[in-house]
Design an enzyme around this catalytic site. Sequence first.
Site, PDB file in Angstrom:
ATOM      1  N   CYS A   1     -28.721  -3.558  21.503  1.00 33.61           N
ATOM      2  CA  CYS A   1     -28.467  -3.175  22.887  1.00 33.61           C
ATOM      3  C   CYS A   1     -27.032  -2.669  22.998  1.00 33.61           C
ATOM      4  O   CYS A   1     -26.297  -2.654  22.014  1.00 33.61           O
ATOM      5  CB  CYS A   1     -28.769  -4.318  23.850  1.00 33.61           C
TER       6      CYS A   1
ATOM      7  N   LYS B   1     -28.691 -15.867  37.070  1.00 41.07           N
ATOM      8  CA  LYS B   1     -29.700 -15.115  36.302  1.00 41.07           C
ATOM      9  C   LYS B   1     -29.943 -15.762  34.939  1.00 41.07           C
ATOM     10  O   LYS B   1     -31.081 -15.987  34.539  1.00 41.07           O
ATOM     11  CB  LYS B   1     -29.212 -13.674  36.097  1.00 41.07           C
ATOM     12  N   ASN B   2     -28.846 -16.061  34.224  1.00 40.01           N
ATOM     13  CA  ASN B   2     -29.003 -16.531  32.849  1.00 40.01           C
ATOM     14  C   ASN B   2     -29.470 -17.981  32.752  1.00 40.01           C
ATOM     15  O   ASN B   2     -29.807 -18.454  31.672  1.00 40.01           O
ATOM     16  CB  ASN B   2     -27.709 -16.319  32.060  1.00 40.01           C
TER      17      ASN B   2
ATOM     18  N   ARG C   1     -33.883  -8.454  26.799  1.00 41.34           N
ATOM     19  CA  ARG C   1     -33.846  -9.346  25.629  1.00 41.34           C
ATOM     20  C   ARG C   1     -34.309 -10.757  25.949  1.00 41.34           C
ATOM     21  O   ARG C   1     -34.836 -11.455  25.090  1.00 41.34           O
ATOM     22  CB  ARG C   1     -32.420  -9.454  25.103  1.00 41.34           C
TER      23      ARG C   1
ATOM     24  N   ARG D   1     -29.989  -5.490  37.658  1.00 44.28           N
ATOM     25  CA  ARG D   1     -30.523  -6.524  36.762  1.00 44.28           C
ATOM     26  C   ARG D   1     -29.830  -7.860  37.013  1.00 44.28           C
ATOM     27  O   ARG D   1     -30.418  -8.912  36.754  1.00 44.28           O
ATOM     28  CB  ARG D   1     -30.298  -6.122  35.299  1.00 44.28           C
TER      29      ARG D   1
ATOM     30  N   ILE E   1     -17.243 -12.551  20.985  1.00 43.46           N
ATOM     31  CA  ILE E   1     -18.684 -12.854  21.003  1.00 43.46           C
ATOM     32  C   ILE E   1     -19.522 -11.654  20.561  1.00 43.46           C
ATOM     33  O   ILE E   1     -20.408 -11.786  19.723  1.00 43.46           O
ATOM     34  CB  ILE E   1     -19.152 -13.319  22.410  1.00 43.46           C
TER      35      ILE E   1
ATOM     36  N   ARG F   1     -26.959  -7.883  18.225  1.00 43.48           N
ATOM     37  CA  ARG F   1     -27.621  -9.036  18.825  1.00 43.48           C
ATOM     38  C   ARG F   1     -28.886  -9.464  18.063  1.00 43.48           C
ATOM     39  O   ARG F   1     -30.004  -9.326  18.558  1.00 43.48           O
ATOM     40  CB  ARG F   1     -27.934  -8.771  20.299  1.00 43.48           C
TER      41      ARG F   1
ATOM     42  N   ASP G   1     -18.986 -12.509  29.538  1.00 46.94           N
ATOM     43  CA  ASP G   1     -19.614 -11.810  30.667  1.00 46.94           C
ATOM     44  C   ASP G   1     -18.620 -11.515  31.801  1.00 46.94           C
ATOM     45  O   ASP G   1     -18.998 -10.905  32.805  1.00 46.94           O
ATOM     46  CB  ASP G   1     -20.802 -12.617  31.208  1.00 46.94           C
TER      47      ASP G   1
ATOM     48  N   VAL H   1     -31.623 -12.023  16.049  1.00 44.55           N
ATOM     49  CA  VAL H   1     -32.334 -13.238  16.470  1.00 44.55           C
ATOM     50  C   VAL H   1     -32.579 -14.143  15.263  1.00 44.55           C
ATOM     51  O   VAL H   1     -33.409 -15.039  15.302  1.00 44.55           O
ATOM     52  CB  VAL H   1     -33.675 -12.909  17.180  1.00 44.55           C
ATOM     53  N   ASP H   2     -31.826 -13.884  14.168  1.00 40.23           N
ATOM     54  CA  ASP H   2     -32.021 -14.648  12.934  1.00 40.23           C
ATOM     55  C   ASP H   2     -31.881 -16.150  13.140  1.00 40.23           C
ATOM     56  O   ASP H   2     -32.641 -16.945  12.569  1.00 40.23           O
ATOM     57  CB  ASP H   2     -31.034 -14.151  11.857  1.00 40.23           C
TER      58      ASP H   2
HETATM   59  C1  EPZ Z   1     -26.561 -14.939  26.431  1.00 43.05           C
HETATM   60  O1  EPZ Z   1     -27.013 -13.955  25.509  1.00 43.05           O
HETATM   61  C2  EPZ Z   1     -26.482 -14.265  27.774  1.00 43.05           C
HETATM   62  N1  EPZ Z   1     -27.815 -13.806  28.142  1.00 43.05           N
HETATM   63  C3  EPZ Z   1     -25.483 -13.119  27.727  1.00 43.05           C
HETATM   64  O2  EPZ Z   1     -25.368 -12.560  29.020  1.00 43.05           O
HETATM   65  C4  EPZ Z   1     -24.117 -13.662  27.289  1.00 43.05           C
HETATM   66  O3  EPZ Z   1     -23.227 -12.598  27.147  1.00 43.05           O
HETATM   67  C5  EPZ Z   1     -24.254 -14.405  25.969  1.00 43.05           C
HETATM   68  O4  EPZ Z   1     -25.274 -15.437  26.074  1.00 43.05           O
HETATM   69  C6  EPZ Z   1     -22.966 -15.073  25.518  1.00 43.05           C
HETATM   70  O5  EPZ Z   1     -22.509 -15.949  26.508  1.00 43.05           O
HETATM   71  C7  EPZ Z   1     -28.701 -14.660  28.674  1.00 43.05           C
HETATM   72  O6  EPZ Z   1     -28.448 -15.834  28.838  1.00 43.05           O
HETATM   73  C8  EPZ Z   1     -30.018 -14.105  29.104  1.00 43.05           C
HETATM   74  P1  EPZ Z   1     -25.885 -15.490  22.033  1.00 43.05           P
HETATM   75  P2  EPZ Z   1     -27.555 -14.389  24.073  1.00 43.05           P
HETATM   76  O7  EPZ Z   1     -27.150 -15.783  21.293  1.00 43.05           O
HETATM   77  O8  EPZ Z   1     -28.253 -15.676  24.172  1.00 43.05           O
HETATM   78  C9  EPZ Z   1     -25.071 -13.374  17.772  1.00 43.05           C
HETATM   79  C10 EPZ Z   1     -25.174 -10.823  30.613  1.00 43.05           C
HETATM   80  O9  EPZ Z   1     -24.396  -9.854  30.816  1.00 43.05           O
HETATM   81  N2  EPZ Z   1     -26.401 -13.854  17.382  1.00 43.05           N
HETATM   82  O10 EPZ Z   1     -25.038 -16.632  22.446  1.00 43.05           O
HETATM   83  O11 EPZ Z   1     -28.287 -13.224  23.509  1.00 43.05           O
HETATM   84  C11 EPZ Z   1     -25.107 -12.328  18.873  1.00 43.05           C
HETATM   85  O12 EPZ Z   1     -25.332 -11.042  18.370  1.00 43.05           O
HETATM   86  C12 EPZ Z   1     -25.645 -11.169  29.221  1.00 43.05           C
HETATM   87  O13 EPZ Z   1     -25.640 -11.516  31.524  1.00 43.05           O
HETATM   88  C13 EPZ Z   1     -26.838 -13.620  16.098  1.00 43.05           C
HETATM   89  O14 EPZ Z   1     -26.167 -12.995  15.277  1.00 43.05           O
HETATM   90  O15 EPZ Z   1     -26.171 -14.553  23.303  1.00 43.05           O
HETATM   91  C14 EPZ Z   1     -23.745 -12.505  19.511  1.00 43.05           C
HETATM   92  O16 EPZ Z   1     -22.801 -11.812  18.764  1.00 43.05           O
HETATM   93  C15 EPZ Z   1     -25.249 -10.191  28.187  1.00 43.05           C
HETATM   94  N3  EPZ Z   1     -28.058 -14.122  15.723  1.00 43.05           N
HETATM   95  C16 EPZ Z   1     -23.477 -14.002  19.376  1.00 43.05           C
HETATM   96  O17 EPZ Z   1     -24.351 -14.443  18.337  1.00 43.05           O
HETATM   97  C17 EPZ Z   1     -28.853 -14.835  16.576  1.00 43.05           C
HETATM   98  O18 EPZ Z   1     -29.948 -15.270  16.173  1.00 43.05           O
HETATM   99  C18 EPZ Z   1     -23.753 -14.843  20.632  1.00 43.05           C
HETATM  100  O19 EPZ Z   1     -25.024 -14.497  21.136  1.00 43.05           O
HETATM  101  C19 EPZ Z   1     -28.396 -15.052  17.895  1.00 43.05           C
HETATM  102  C20 EPZ Z   1     -27.156 -14.546  18.258  1.00 43.05           C
END
Ligand code: EPZ
Length: 433
Positions: A130, A22-23, A106, A411, A341, A135, A319, A137-138
């Site tokens: 969520c 999926k991811n 997301r 999902r 994480i 989470r 995950d 997006v900064d």
């Molecule tokens: C991806 O989410 C996956 N989703 C998640 O899978 C997975 O848990 C995660 O990576 C970590 O491996 C998809 O690929 C669609 P990150 P993502 O940006 O990209 C913080 C599942 O169950 N952060 O690596 O959103 C964030 O809050 C899902 O399949 C910021 O602060 O994860 C988190 O604490 C859930 N600012 C950490 O970084 C930002 O701009 C890592 O998030 C971006 C992230």
Amino acid sequence: MDSIRILGGAPLRGDIVIGGAKNAALPLMAAAILSSEPLTLVNMPELADIATMSNLLRQHGVRVDQSALGAGSAYAEAGATGRTMTLTAERIASVTAPYDLVRRMRASFFVLGPLIARCGEAKVSLPGGCAIGTRGVDMHLKALEALGAKIEVTAGYVHAKTPTGLTGAHITFPKVTVGGTENLLMAAVLAKGDTVLENAAREPEIGNLAECLNAMGAKITGVGSGTLHITGVTSLHGARVAVIPDRIETGTYAIAAAITRGRIVLKGARYDLLDAVFAALRQAGVTVDQTEDGIVVAAENGLVGVDVVTEPYPGFPTDLQAQWMALMATADGASMITETIFENRFMHVPELRRLGADVNVHGASAIVRGRKKLTGAAVMATDLRASVSLILAGQAAEGETLVNRVYHLDRGYERLEEKLGACGAQIERISGG
Ligand code: EPZ
């Protein structure tokens, strides 16, 4: 709302075919925006999130054609059951990703990078928080600004414009972000000049995206390392790319074999994507063998507690944290599970406790004391991986477990009841209308 009823307590034995990730599939779909030519994705999983992404892309003007995996294809022969999807973004009809779709998933935010790169403009709803954390997006936005995008956040939307196009830059992420790395990659491939991204995510899904973008004519090197080099090109063409097998689905069913003290052969999975998980399973006393038939995971009583800390790849994946906790609840002795994480990813703890698990949370760590047996109960699913951890615990528990609000499962887990049922699980979906 549907629920799932499980009559647990029996070892699971049989074969499970692992689907496309999926991811990996979601960002690959967004990459179709970058070219006017068709992008064909093979081994696509059939999941609710994929349907949501298809709907989002359709409203951007992308044509989405699907067909079942052709008989005789290498993937079908390897046992994969996924579909082939062709996405054609001949003309972008709208650069707006509306709140209604982004709030549901997301991963919709992945259209931001490709829309700016292709159209010079994008208006994408902020995803909001969520169940597992705030989470932000900064980092996505700062990286795009570094490439020259002018970004304003108003009325819940990110408005991004590049009056003079994107230009390569040297960017260092302060923290590893999977989605941020993917958005940046999809923008930088069409920027003028070179981009260097340091502290990039190394997840296999990033490798799959880079492979796809390179097949479309991009120039990305350093894939799999923490530093990516991207030399911008003026346009991308069509390509045909296979989605990698889902490593989280693989790990989930490996834990299903372990938690029920059964034996499952995982077909079509990639062994090399789960080093940290298989190492932890072996340490707990589970047998994991790579054979010609697939990855064979088997366990008997006498599993022991093993500590894990979630980390970016190649560390133990967040995950699989909830599923690991379910397993540890049935092992001998104590174990500590530390989540680094996400700040709120222990929502499954109170629900696992309802099944008899002995878990105490202290900040970012949970102490699990294994019990001789878990007992079935009614529980509530909160997010995708939490839901599946309850399904796994329910398989191991004596008696009946009823998992409510299972839409989260759809999902990310394709035909879960069918796959577990084929291994002898007594599991059924109760339609809630
Ligand atoms: C991806 O989410 C996956 N989703 C998640 O899978 C997975 O848990 C995660 O990576 C970590 O491996 C998809 O690929 C669609 P990150 P993502 O940006 O990209 C913080 C599942 O169950 N952060 O690596 O959103 C964030 O809050 C899902 O399949 C910021 O602060 O994860 C988190 O604490 C859930 N600012 C950490 O970084 C930002 O701009 C890592 O998030 C971006 C992230």
